[in-house]
Motif scaffolding. Structure first.
Motif, short mmCIF file in Angstrom:
data_model
loop_
_atom_site.label_atom_id
_atom_site.label_comp_id
_atom_site.label_asym_id
_atom_site.label_seq_id
_atom_site.Cartn_x
_atom_site.Cartn_y
_atom_site.Cartn_z
N THR A 109 0.83 -1.21 0.00
CA THR A 109 0.00 0.00 0.00
C THR A 109 0.86 1.25 0.00
O THR A 109 0.54 2.24 -0.68
N VAL A 110 1.95 1.23 0.75
CA VAL A 110 2.85 2.39 0.79
C VAL A 110 3.39 2.69 -0.59
O VAL A 110 3.38 3.84 -1.06
N ILE A 111 3.88 1.67 -1.27
CA ILE A 111 4.45 1.86 -2.61
C ILE A 111 3.38 2.35 -3.59
O ILE A 111 3.62 3.23 -4.41
N PHE A 112 2.18 1.79 -3.47
CA PHE A 112 1.10 2.14 -4.38
C PHE A 112 0.61 3.57 -4.16
O PHE A 112 0.21 4.25 -5.12
N ALA A 113 0.64 4.05 -2.91
CA ALA A 113 0.05 5.34 -2.57
C ALA A 113 1.03 6.51 -2.62
O ALA A 113 0.60 7.67 -2.54
N MET A 114 2.32 6.24 -2.77
CA MET A 114 3.31 7.32 -2.73
C MET A 114 3.30 8.30 -3.90
O MET A 114 3.44 9.51 -3.69
N PRO A 115 3.17 7.83 -5.16
CA PRO A 115 3.36 8.73 -6.30
C PRO A 115 2.55 10.02 -6.30
O PRO A 115 3.13 11.10 -6.54
N PRO A 116 1.23 10.03 -6.01
CA PRO A 116 0.51 11.30 -6.08
C PRO A 116 0.98 12.31 -5.04
O PRO A 116 1.07 13.52 -5.33
N ALA A 117 1.29 11.84 -3.83
CA ALA A 117 1.78 12.76 -2.80
C ALA A 117 3.12 13.35 -3.19
O ALA A 117 3.38 14.55 -2.99
N LEU A 118 3.99 12.53 -3.77
CA LEU A 118 5.30 13.01 -4.19
C LEU A 118 5.18 14.02 -5.33
O LEU A 118 5.78 15.09 -5.30
N ARG A 119 4.37 13.68 -6.31
CA ARG A 119 4.20 14.57 -7.46
C ARG A 119 3.61 15.91 -7.05
O ARG A 119 4.08 16.98 -7.49
N LEU A 120 2.57 15.89 -6.24
CA LEU A 120 1.90 17.13 -5.88
C LEU A 120 2.72 17.97 -4.91
O LEU A 120 2.61 19.20 -4.90
N THR A 121 3.56 17.33 -4.10
CA THR A 121 4.49 18.10 -3.27
C THR A 121 5.48 18.86 -4.14
O THR A 121 5.71 20.07 -3.95
N THR A 122 6.05 18.17 -5.12
CA THR A 122 6.97 18.83 -6.05
C THR A 122 6.28 19.94 -6.83
O THR A 122 6.81 21.05 -6.96
N LEU A 123 5.08 19.65 -7.32
CA LEU A 123 4.34 20.64 -8.10
C LEU A 123 4.00 21.87 -7.27
O LEU A 123 4.16 23.00 -7.73
N GLY A 124 3.53 21.64 -6.04
CA GLY A 124 3.15 22.77 -5.19
C GLY A 124 4.30 23.71 -4.90
O GLY A 124 4.15 24.94 -4.97
N ILE A 125 5.47 23.16 -4.60
CA ILE A 125 6.63 24.01 -4.29
C ILE A 125 7.14 24.71 -5.54
O ILE A 125 7.54 25.89 -5.49
N ARG A 126 7.12 24.00 -6.67
CA ARG A 126 7.60 24.63 -7.91
C ARG A 126 6.66 25.73 -8.40
O ARG A 126 7.08 26.60 -9.17
N GLN A 127 5.43 25.72 -7.96
CA GLN A 127 4.47 26.73 -8.39
C GLN A 127 4.44 27.95 -7.47
O GLN A 127 3.64 28.87 -7.71
N VAL A 128 5.25 27.96 -6.44
CA VAL A 128 5.33 29.14 -5.57
C VAL A 128 5.81 30.33 -6.41
O VAL A 128 6.82 30.22 -7.12
N PRO A 129 5.10 31.47 -6.39
CA PRO A 129 5.50 32.62 -7.21
C PRO A 129 6.95 33.04 -6.97
O PRO A 129 7.43 33.07 -5.84
N VAL A 130 7.63 33.34 -8.06
CA VAL A 130 9.03 33.76 -7.98
C VAL A 130 9.16 35.02 -7.15
O VAL A 130 10.16 35.22 -6.44
N GLU A 131 8.16 35.90 -7.18
CA GLU A 131 8.22 37.15 -6.43
C GLU A 131 8.37 36.91 -4.94
O GLU A 131 9.10 37.64 -4.26
N LEU A 132 7.66 35.88 -4.43
CA LEU A 132 7.77 35.58 -3.01
C LEU A 132 9.16 35.10 -2.64
O LEU A 132 9.70 35.45 -1.58
N ILE A 133 9.76 34.30 -3.52
CA ILE A 133 11.12 33.83 -3.27
C ILE A 133 12.09 35.02 -3.29
O ILE A 133 13.01 35.11 -2.46
N GLU A 134 11.90 35.93 -4.22
CA GLU A 134 12.77 37.10 -4.30
C GLU A 134 12.64 37.99 -3.07
O GLU A 134 13.63 38.54 -2.58
#
Length: 280
Positions: free
Chosen positions: A160-185
């Motif tokens: 179950t762990v192996i089966f359930a990991m991909p969406p959480a991993l993908r959306l974590t990466t997506l969420g952080i990469r979508q943080v506006p550049v202005e906020l990082i600056e």
């Protein structure tokens, strides 16, 4: 003329034998630890009278949904129905298996997802692996779990762990990469360290997307309970499996209905965590 067969199966068997030879101590430790955890949590839940646990769940839902009395009543009625059907003990085992698998999956996927969001190389390396994991039939995950951990709840959790990991991993990466550049600056302008940017800027802004991944992780873990029952995981999934084997429509439908009720409760709780904590 026949092409020579590529010995993929033999290579896999060799790898499995090597792991069992040199890491059997680690596999045994993981198996023993998970078994103790499952039994302990199940004993705790079953030690609490069902009416008390139903009432506590109602209180939790009431607070999480910001005093949504309709959702609270429906949650409690659903749990009362599960209790009335005589599926309470099996449901508690299913809840334990889902919670343990989800916690382990998130403990692995969220840190890896953060690393992939900050490293293009890691992200590129993980992408085909995640594609492979999400397209692989779920039954296939049972094979290595059984080989390394035998039968029972432990291999069910691992699969179950192996089966359930991909969406959480993908959306974590997506969420952080979508943080506006202005906020990082802005964070850089104020001299924020990488750790401060992560915990005070990126994770709070990305939290709604990450929580969507958590929601999907829980739903996939719950859906895997029926499949994991084939290797002795137990719980409501086993009841469904018995209903199929006996061609008992009533038994299978009741167990399936209980799984649906649990899925709705988990879904509503995780969905309502997003606006409460993700938009501050």
């Amino acid at each position: 003329m026949e092409l020579p067969k590529i010995p993929i199966g033999d290579a896999v068997e060799a790898i499995v034998d090597w792991i069992e030879t040199y890491f059997s101590w680690l596999l045994d430790a993981i198996s023993d630890g998970l078994r103790v955890l499952v039994n302990g949590l199940e004993d705790i839940l079953l030690a609490v009278p069902a009416p008390v646990l139903i009432a506590l769940t109602g209180v939790i839902v009431w607070f999480v949904t910001r005093h949504d009395i309709k959702m609270t009543i429906l949650t409690m009625l659903g749990l009362v129905l599960i209790w009335d059907l005589g599926l309470w003990d099996l449901s508690m085992l299913t809840v334990v298996l889902v919670l343990i698998a989800t916690v382990i999956a998130l403990a692995l996927s969220i840190p890896i997802g953060i690393g992939a969001a900050r490293s293009d190389t890691l992200n590129a390396a993980l992408r085909p692996i995640l594609d492979f994991m999400q397209t692989m039939p779920s039954f296939v995950y049972l094979i290595p779990a059984v080989i390394f951990f035998g039968l029972g709840s432990v291999p069910g959790i691992i699969a179950t762990v192996i089966f359930a990991m991909p969406p959480a991993l993908r959306l974590t990466t997506l969420g952080i990469r979508q943080v506006p550049v202005e906020l990082i600056e802005v964070a850089d302008a104020f001299g924020a360290t990488p750790r401060q940017k992560l915990f005070k800027v990126q994770l709070p802004v990305a939290l709604p997307t990450i929580m969507a991944g958590v929601n999907q992780c829980i739903m996939l873990a719950l859906s895997m309970t029926v499949i994991a029952s084939m290797i002795g995981a137990g719980g409501l999934g086993y009841q469904v499996l018995v209903g199929i084997q006996r061609v008992d429509i009533g038994m299978g439908f009741e167990a399936g209905l209980a799984i649906v009720i649990l899925a709705i409760i988990f879904d509503r709780i995780t969905q309502n965590l997003v606006p409460k904590y993700g938009k501050k």
